[in-house]
Design a protein around this motif. Structure first.
Motif, PDB file in Angstrom:
ATOM      1  N   LEU A 177     -25.664  17.847  21.715  1.00  0.00           N
ATOM      2  CA  LEU A 177     -25.773  16.844  22.781  1.00  0.00           C
ATOM      3  C   LEU A 177     -25.686  17.479  24.167  1.00  0.00           C
ATOM      4  N   ALA A 178     -25.051  18.636  24.252  1.00  0.00           N
ATOM      5  CA  ALA A 178     -24.924  19.321  25.541  1.00  0.00           C
ATOM      6  C   ALA A 178     -26.184  20.107  25.903  1.00  0.00           C
ATOM      7  N   GLY A 179     -27.132  20.181  24.958  1.00  0.00           N
ATOM      8  CA  GLY A 179     -28.345  20.956  25.197  1.00  0.00           C
ATOM      9  C   GLY A 179     -29.603  20.122  25.203  1.00  0.00           C
ATOM     10  N   GLY A 180     -30.707  20.746  24.818  1.00  0.00           N
ATOM     11  CA  GLY A 180     -32.001  20.090  24.863  1.00  0.00           C
ATOM     12  C   GLY A 180     -32.105  18.866  23.974  1.00  0.00           C
ATOM     13  N   TYR A 181     -31.416  18.875  22.831  1.00  0.00           N
ATOM     14  CA  TYR A 181     -31.418  17.714  21.944  1.00  0.00           C
ATOM     15  C   TYR A 181     -30.858  16.493  22.661  1.00  0.00           C
ATOM     16  N   GLY A 182     -29.745  16.665  23.348  1.00  0.00           N
ATOM     17  CA  GLY A 182     -29.121  15.547  24.052  1.00  0.00           C
ATOM     18  C   GLY A 182     -29.917  15.059  25.238  1.00  0.00           C
ATOM     19  N   MET A 183     -30.656  15.971  25.863  1.00  0.00           N
ATOM     20  CA  MET A 183     -31.459  15.612  27.036  1.00  0.00           C
ATOM     21  C   MET A 183     -32.864  15.154  26.665  1.00  0.00           C
ATOM     22  N   ASN A 184     -33.197  15.134  25.355  1.00  0.00           N
ATOM     23  CA  ASN A 184     -34.557  14.799  24.904  1.00  0.00           C
ATOM     24  C   ASN A 184     -35.590  15.670  25.584  1.00  0.00           C
TER      25      ASN A 184
END
Length: 251
Positions: free
Chosen positions: A106-113
């Protein structure tokens, strides 16, 4: 971390959900677990705070990057444990580090979509369509975890992490059915993301922060990443292979 709650065994879990036969029942990975679990004896609760590893096997990247609030992380942890519970076959989501995996993601690209198109117009999508929310995964998880705690206080006058297993199941079932009101996203969509992220955290390569000590792979008999299978490929009997992480490939 709040103490772990136990209920259904993983063997019952696999039978009920159809994982053992390679199918999914009830439209979700824990479709058969929730509700069924309330019928089981849930009087025994685990108190282990460890990660199921030897002291030399503890991963380095276990610091919280997204859920800096301890209570929110405990809520997330207990929810993942209900999806993938610890039993006599091995550790559950908490013992495998799945909550830390989700936190790091969530703190990376997954969390930022980072890989999704996130511009309008936004409309309610069909169930057969992909990601449709205007919110990022980070925003959905933040809201969803808060809603889990809010729903627990509303129904049982205490926080989600302090509930009994069958009470957690009741709330998770309500989310799975889309019965809890959320903003700009449905609760069943949040539940789907939570379930998927939990299973990914359990079975992903340990370099991503979950599947500590490759215990989930060991339970499945999955070899992980091997340089070659030349010595085993001609053998007729099943060969047990000690799993390897990607991190060991350069060693």
């Amino acid at each position: 971390m709040a103490e772990e709650k136990k209920g259904v065994s993983r063997r019952d879990f696999m039978k009920t959900t159809g994982i053992a036969t390679g199918t999914l029942i009830g439209g979700g990975l824990i479709g058969g677990l929730i509700g069924y679990n309330a019928k089981q004896d849930t009087g025994t609760q685990g108190t282990s705070q460890g990660n199921g590893q030897g002291e030399n096997d503890h991963p380095m990247n276990v610091g919280l990057k997204f859920f800096t609030n301890a209570n929110a992380f405990n809520v997330l942890s207990q929810a993942t444990e209900r999806i993938f519970p610890e039993d006599d076959l091995g550790p559950g989501a908490i013992g495998l580090g799945a909550p830390y995996f989700i936190d790091n993601q969530l703190a990376g690209g997954y969390g930022m979509n980072a890989k999704e198109y996130m511009q309008g117009p936004f409309k309610d999508g069909e169930k057969t369509q992909g990601y449709q929310s205007r919110l990022t995964r980070a925003e959905i998880f933040s809201q969803g975890v808060a809603k889990l705690d809010e729903e627990a206080n509303k129904r049982f006058q205490t926080g989600f992490a302090e509930l009994e297993p069958e009470q957690m199941d009741e709330i998770l079932t309500a989310f799975q059915k889309g019965e809890v009101e959320m903003l700009a996203v449905t609760s069943d969509f949040f539940f789907k993301l939570l379930r998927q992220a939990t299973i990914e955290g359990v079975y992903a390569d340990p370099i991503y922060g979950g599947n500590w000590n490759m215990e989930a792979w060991k339970m499945k008999g999955f070899p992980g990443h091997q340089m070659a299978y030349i010595k085993q490929i001609e053998k007729e009997d099943f060969v047990e292979i000690e799993p390897n992480s990607i991190s060991s490939m350069n060693h």
